[in-house]
Design a protein around this motif. Sequence first.
Motif, PDB file in Angstrom:
ATOM      1  N   ARG A   1      23.868  -0.720 -20.296  1.00  8.59           N
ATOM      2  CA  ARG A   1      24.873   0.211 -20.825  1.00  8.59           C
ATOM      3  C   ARG A   1      24.846   1.541 -20.085  1.00  8.59           C
ATOM      4  O   ARG A   1      25.885   2.064 -19.668  1.00  8.59           O
ATOM      5  CB  ARG A   1      24.645   0.435 -22.318  1.00  8.59           C
ATOM      6  CG  ARG A   1      25.653   1.404 -22.906  1.00  8.59           C
ATOM      7  CD  ARG A   1      25.414   1.684 -24.360  1.00  8.59           C
ATOM      8  NE  ARG A   1      26.405   2.654 -24.833  1.00  8.59           N
ATOM      9  CZ  ARG A   1      26.383   3.201 -26.036  1.00  8.59           C
ATOM     10  NH1 ARG A   1      25.451   2.870 -26.897  1.00  8.59           N
ATOM     11  NH2 ARG A   1      27.308   4.087 -26.376  1.00  8.59           N
TER      12      ARG A   1
ATOM     13  N   THR B   1      29.528  -6.399 -33.918  1.00  9.79           N
ATOM     14  CA  THR B   1      29.673  -5.148 -33.174  1.00  9.79           C
ATOM     15  C   THR B   1      31.140  -4.858 -32.893  1.00  9.79           C
ATOM     16  O   THR B   1      31.622  -3.737 -33.101  1.00  9.79           O
ATOM     17  CB  THR B   1      28.904  -5.203 -31.838  1.00  9.79           C
ATOM     18  OG1 THR B   1      27.526  -5.508 -32.099  1.00  9.79           O
ATOM     19  CG2 THR B   1      28.975  -3.878 -31.100  1.00  9.79           C
TER      20      THR B   1
ATOM     21  N   ASP C   1      22.934   4.380 -30.977  1.00  2.00           N
ATOM     22  CA  ASP C   1      24.295   4.234 -30.446  1.00  2.00           C
ATOM     23  C   ASP C   1      25.145   5.465 -30.763  1.00  2.00           C
ATOM     24  O   ASP C   1      25.924   5.920 -29.927  1.00  2.00           O
ATOM     25  CB  ASP C   1      24.973   2.990 -31.025  1.00  2.00           C
ATOM     26  CG  ASP C   1      24.562   1.713 -30.317  1.00  2.00           C
ATOM     27  OD1 ASP C   1      23.876   1.797 -29.272  1.00  2.00           O
ATOM     28  OD2 ASP C   1      24.917   0.626 -30.804  1.00  2.00           O
TER      29      ASP C   1
ATOM     30  N   ARG D   1      29.538  -3.589 -24.979  1.00  5.71           N
ATOM     31  CA  ARG D   1      28.930  -3.844 -26.283  1.00  5.71           C
ATOM     32  C   ARG D   1      27.984  -5.052 -26.176  1.00  5.71           C
ATOM     33  O   ARG D   1      28.135  -5.882 -25.275  1.00  5.71           O
ATOM     34  CB  ARG D   1      29.990  -4.071 -27.351  1.00  5.71           C
ATOM     35  CG  ARG D   1      30.791  -5.309 -27.174  1.00  5.71           C
ATOM     36  CD  ARG D   1      31.780  -5.498 -28.332  1.00  5.71           C
ATOM     37  NE  ARG D   1      32.949  -6.213 -27.844  1.00  5.71           N
ATOM     38  CZ  ARG D   1      34.184  -5.724 -27.850  1.00  5.71           C
ATOM     39  NH1 ARG D   1      34.431  -4.516 -28.329  1.00  5.71           N
ATOM     40  NH2 ARG D   1      35.193  -6.435 -27.383  1.00  5.71           N
TER      41      ARG D   1
ATOM     42  N   ARG E   1      27.543   0.054 -30.548  1.00  2.06           N
ATOM     43  CA  ARG E   1      27.645  -0.793 -29.358  1.00  2.06           C
ATOM     44  C   ARG E   1      26.650  -1.951 -29.349  1.00  2.06           C
ATOM     45  O   ARG E   1      26.744  -2.851 -28.510  1.00  2.06           O
ATOM     46  CB  ARG E   1      27.422   0.049 -28.082  1.00  2.06           C
ATOM     47  CG  ARG E   1      28.522   1.073 -27.806  1.00  2.06           C
ATOM     48  CD  ARG E   1      29.839   0.419 -27.509  1.00  2.06           C
ATOM     49  NE  ARG E   1      30.898   1.371 -27.251  1.00  2.06           N
ATOM     50  CZ  ARG E   1      31.689   1.908 -28.176  1.00  2.06           C
ATOM     51  NH1 ARG E   1      31.524   1.582 -29.449  1.00  2.06           N
ATOM     52  NH2 ARG E   1      32.639   2.758 -27.844  1.00  2.06           N
ATOM     53  N   THR E   2      25.665  -1.945 -30.256  1.00  3.27           N
ATOM     54  CA  THR E   2      24.616  -2.964 -30.234  1.00  3.27           C
ATOM     55  C   THR E   2      24.231  -3.360 -31.652  1.00  3.27           C
ATOM     56  O   THR E   2      24.078  -2.493 -32.513  1.00  3.27           O
ATOM     57  CB  THR E   2      23.348  -2.415 -29.537  1.00  3.27           C
ATOM     58  OG1 THR E   2      23.704  -1.686 -28.373  1.00  3.27           O
ATOM     59  CG2 THR E   2      22.407  -3.555 -29.146  1.00  3.27           C
TER      60      THR E   2
END
Length: 202
Positions: free
Chosen positions: A62, A105, A142, A72, A118-119
Amino acid sequence: MIGDVIGSRRVADRTATHRALNKALVDAAGDAIDAPAFTVGDEFQGSYRTVGAAIEAAFAIRLAVAPGIDVRFGIGWGAVTVLDSDSGIQDGPGWWAAREAIEWTASAQRQPGLALVRTSFRAEGENRRDLEAINAALLCRDHLIGSLDDRSLRIVKGLLTGKTKKDIAADEGISASAVSQRAGRDGLDLILLAAQYLRDVP
């Protein structure tokens, strides 16, 4: 670990995006069981020995392509079977857990309060008691990362690669004090500490 590019259809230069992301995947291979690689379109996947290693790989990927490319991730824990070694297509409870995670997500991002998520992490059955704690840490991290401006993002990247604040200040053309102030104000030191703790998750 399963990842994909957010808004890939709107990317102006898909070739450059693919090239940059592929380099990030190679760099994040580490001691992966199956090195992260593209499967279909802009989706990629890989397998690691621990949840912490998968979280660290997702984080590295990322940051490597941010802010130009937004990615993601879904991370799953459980057994994984490789169905096709040439394409890297996988199956099994661990893969399905990761699929469930990345779908969550994507759904969460459409909610205003969770737009920076994102995770996420899912586990096979009820074999882990740290699921909620890991997801809580990922949600908070995040949000911190998603709230950074470009300069703070560059600073946290530098800190994660072992650069001193003095060196980063020279790169940015600002004072070391300004870097320290940003690290405190924007939670950059917290992001580093969270990465350290998450890296050690079994």
